[in-house]
Design an enzyme around this catalytic site. Structure first.
Site, PDB file in Angstrom:
ATOM      1  N   SER A 125      62.172   9.479  -3.816  1.00 51.46           N
ATOM      2  CA  SER A 125      62.266   9.016  -2.055  1.00 51.46           C
ATOM      3  C   SER A 125      63.301  10.597  -1.257  1.00 51.46           C
ATOM      4  O   SER A 125      63.992  10.066  -1.962  1.00 51.46           O
ATOM      5  CB  SER A 125      62.930   7.524  -1.537  1.00 51.46           C
ATOM      6  OG  SER A 125      63.622   7.379  -0.590  1.00 51.46           O
ATOM      7  N   HIS A 183      58.064  10.321  -0.490  1.00 48.33           N
ATOM      8  CA  HIS A 183      57.933   8.988   0.004  1.00 48.33           C
ATOM      9  C   HIS A 183      59.173   9.143   0.642  1.00 48.33           C
ATOM     10  O   HIS A 183      60.527   9.530   0.935  1.00 48.33           O
ATOM     11  CB  HIS A 183      58.389   7.729  -0.655  1.00 48.33           C
ATOM     12  CG  HIS A 183      58.605   6.433  -0.424  1.00 48.33           C
ATOM     13  ND1 HIS A 183      57.660   5.287   0.781  1.00 48.33           N
ATOM     14  CD2 HIS A 183      59.822   6.046   0.331  1.00 48.33           C
ATOM     15  CE1 HIS A 183      58.229   4.655   1.005  1.00 48.33           C
ATOM     16  NE2 HIS A 183      59.759   4.190   0.369  1.00 48.33           N
ATOM     17  N   ASP A 229      61.434   7.763   3.798  1.00 48.67           N
ATOM     18  CA  ASP A 229      62.010   6.073   5.222  1.00 48.67           C
ATOM     19  C   ASP A 229      61.964   6.759   6.546  1.00 48.67           C
ATOM     20  O   ASP A 229      63.133   7.282   6.906  1.00 48.67           O
ATOM     21  CB  ASP A 229      63.006   6.154   4.251  1.00 48.67           C
ATOM     22  CG  ASP A 229      62.352   5.340   2.515  1.00 48.67           C
ATOM     23  OD1 ASP A 229      61.649   4.297   2.564  1.00 48.67           O
ATOM     24  OD2 ASP A 229      62.942   6.093   1.981  1.00 48.67           O
ATOM     25  N   MET A 239      63.737   4.569   9.813  1.00 53.67           N
ATOM     26  CA  MET A 239      64.330   3.650   9.796  1.00 53.67           C
ATOM     27  C   MET A 239      64.809   4.249  11.461  1.00 53.67           C
ATOM     28  O   MET A 239      64.629   5.406  11.925  1.00 53.67           O
ATOM     29  CB  MET A 239      65.089   3.773   9.592  1.00 53.67           C
ATOM     30  CG  MET A 239      65.436   3.337   7.976  1.00 53.67           C
ATOM     31  SD  MET A 239      66.410   3.593   6.990  1.00 53.67           S
ATOM     32  CE  MET A 239      66.517   3.753   5.501  1.00 53.67           C
ATOM     33  N   HIS A 247      57.049   5.492   5.089  1.00 57.55           N
ATOM     34  CA  HIS A 247      57.215   4.178   5.215  1.00 57.55           C
ATOM     35  C   HIS A 247      57.898   4.089   6.504  1.00 57.55           C
ATOM     36  O   HIS A 247      59.451   4.266   6.815  1.00 57.55           O
ATOM     37  CB  HIS A 247      58.295   3.783   3.829  1.00 57.55           C
ATOM     38  CG  HIS A 247      58.962   2.605   3.738  1.00 57.55           C
ATOM     39  ND1 HIS A 247      60.227   2.222   3.394  1.00 57.55           N
ATOM     40  CD2 HIS A 247      58.554   0.985   4.381  1.00 57.55           C
ATOM     41  CE1 HIS A 247      59.846   0.998   3.345  1.00 57.55           C
ATOM     42  NE2 HIS A 247      59.052   0.496   3.932  1.00 57.55           N
ATOM     43  N   MET A 279      60.013   2.286   8.882  1.00 55.80           N
ATOM     44  CA  MET A 279      60.577   0.575   8.710  1.00 55.80           C
ATOM     45  C   MET A 279      61.150   0.109  10.556  1.00 55.80           C
ATOM     46  O   MET A 279      62.088   1.558  11.016  1.00 55.80           O
ATOM     47  CB  MET A 279      61.859   0.517   7.980  1.00 55.80           C
ATOM     48  CG  MET A 279      61.779  -0.135   6.543  1.00 55.80           C
ATOM     49  SD  MET A 279      63.032   1.516   5.521  1.00 55.80           S
ATOM     50  CE  MET A 279      62.201   2.337   5.591  1.00 55.80           C
ATOM     51  N   MET A 316      59.032  -4.496  -1.154  1.00 58.59           N
ATOM     52  CA  MET A 316      60.408  -4.236  -1.216  1.00 58.59           C
ATOM     53  C   MET A 316      61.330  -4.587  -2.255  1.00 58.59           C
ATOM     54  O   MET A 316      61.415  -6.950  -2.400  1.00 58.59           O
ATOM     55  CB  MET A 316      60.894  -4.175  -0.314  1.00 58.59           C
ATOM     56  CG  MET A 316      60.238  -3.416   1.000  1.00 58.59           C
ATOM     57  SD  MET A 316      60.687  -2.067   1.434  1.00 58.59           S
ATOM     58  CE  MET A 316      62.258  -1.868   1.039  1.00 58.59           C
ATOM     59  N   ASP A 318      59.610  -0.925  -4.018  1.00 56.95           N
ATOM     60  CA  ASP A 318      60.018   0.763  -3.582  1.00 56.95           C
ATOM     61  C   ASP A 318      62.026   0.226  -3.252  1.00 56.95           C
ATOM     62  O   ASP A 318      62.307  -0.993  -2.887  1.00 56.95           O
ATOM     63  CB  ASP A 318      60.479   0.706  -2.465  1.00 56.95           C
ATOM     64  CG  ASP A 318      61.225   2.486  -1.104  1.00 56.95           C
ATOM     65  OD1 ASP A 318      62.163   2.340  -1.470  1.00 56.95           O
ATOM     66  OD2 ASP A 318      60.948   2.056  -0.180  1.00 56.95           O
TER      67      ASP A 318
HETATM   68  C1  DX5 Z   1      65.138   1.664   1.147  1.00 57.62           C
HETATM   69  C2  DX5 Z   1      64.230   2.347   1.373  1.00 57.62           C
HETATM   70  C3  DX5 Z   1      63.955   3.579  -0.089  1.00 57.62           C
HETATM   71  C4  DX5 Z   1      65.307   3.677  -0.862  1.00 57.62           C
HETATM   72  C5  DX5 Z   1      65.043   3.681  -1.990  1.00 57.62           C
HETATM   73  O1  DX5 Z   1      65.168   0.560   2.765  1.00 57.62           O
HETATM   74  O2  DX5 Z   1      62.523   1.994   1.782  1.00 57.62           O
HETATM   75  O3  DX5 Z   1      62.903   3.474   0.109  1.00 57.62           O
HETATM   76  O4  DX5 Z   1      65.544   5.445   0.285  1.00 57.62           O
HETATM   77  O5  DX5 Z   1      66.493   4.112  -2.985  1.00 57.62           O
HETATM   78  P1  DX5 Z   1      67.109   3.748  -4.232  1.00 57.62           P
HETATM   79  O6  DX5 Z   1      65.465   3.907  -4.721  1.00 57.62           O
HETATM   80  O7  DX5 Z   1      67.977   4.707  -4.086  1.00 57.62           O
HETATM   81  O8  DX5 Z   1      67.162   2.134  -3.362  1.00 57.62           O
HETATM   82 ZN    ZN Z   2      60.855   3.082   1.418  1.00 61.93          ZN
END
Ligand code: DX5
Ligand code: ZN
Length: 224
Positions: free
Chosen positions: A8, A33, A35, A37, A66, A68, A137, A176
């Site tokens: 990620s 991956h 993220d 947000m 992903h 969010m 999650m 994740d």
């Molecule tokens: C969290 C994200 C993850 C995050 C995971 O909201 O969706 O993808 O990067 O990070 P680690 O592996 O550090 O928990």
């Molecule tokens: Zn993620």
């Protein structure tokens, strides 16, 4: 079932994002991956389509994006145009989720459904035949570096069993949040085959070794 490891990018050095994305690819990542947000669905802002474009230009491996976001239906096209190969939206989003999943397919990307740690498995059963991937999650989304929530494990098994019993034995199940070699093995035992990990991979000087160890642990533990 193919086991895959997805670093990620959220845990990368943001001062050297391109080099970090290339490092993940060169060290054996199956996919990257990213993220996204929106500071509404989760209390944080991360990156936008330009980072996906940069990764698409730099890398050969697929990009797993992903979202969010409260309204993924309004933004997913931007991420497909930027080069996302698969898009993960949340069942908790404030939009017509089945319709958005179908629209993602119409635009040529794989579609995945994501559920937060407190969301029951049954919430996603109505869309399981639409998607290629289910993302469970294993932390509350919004930040990297959180601790794995072990209570999610029975839910993963419930989803894998439901898929097996409903003609979807080839469904990819992804986890994740808080994933390292040990927690990846626990998730694999519950039926997970795709593993997203930020801190435990980007935080390692030898990422290849960390990816290889996670892959071996998951392969040995996986129960279909
Ligand atoms: C969290 C994200 C993850 C995050 C995971 O909201 O969706 O993808 O990067 O990070 P680690 O592996 O550090 O928990
Ligand atoms: Zn993620």
């Amino acid at each position: 079932m193919q086991i895959q490891i997805l670093p990620s990018l959220l845990a990368a050095d943001f001062g050297a994002l391109r080099a970090e994305a290339l490092r993940a690819e060169n060290e054996g990542a199956d996919s990257l991956h990213l993220d996204i947000m929106d500071a509404h669905f989760v209390p944080n802002l991360s990156m936008g389509p330009d980072v996906v474009t940069m990764c698409k230009e730099a890398l050969q491996i697929p990009l797993s994006v992903h979202l969010m976001m409260t309204r993924p239906d309004q933004y997913f096209i931007n991420f497909i145009e930027a080069g996302a190969d698969s898009l993960l939206i949340h069942i908790e989003a404030d939009c017509d989720v089945p319709k958005t999943l179908h629209r993602i397919h119409e635009h040529g990307a794989k579609a995945g459904i994501t559920l937060n740690p407190d969301t029951p498995a049954r919430m996603i059963f109505p869309v399981i035949d639409i998607v290629e991937e289910v993302l469970c999650m294993t932390v509350h989304p919004g930040y990297g570096g959180q601790s794995f929530i072990r209570e999610v494990l029975p839910k993963i098994r419930e989803i894998r069993d439901f898929a097996n019993d409903n003609g979807a034995a080839d469904l990819d199940i992804m986890v994740d949040g808080g994933i390292n070699t040990e927690t990846a093995a626990e998730c694999a035992r519950a039926g997970t085959n795709l593993f997203v990990a930020g801190t435990s991979l980007f935080g390692e000087a030898d990422m290849k070794r960390a990816i290889d160890r996670m892959r071996v642990a998951a392969c040995e533990a996986f129960v279909s």
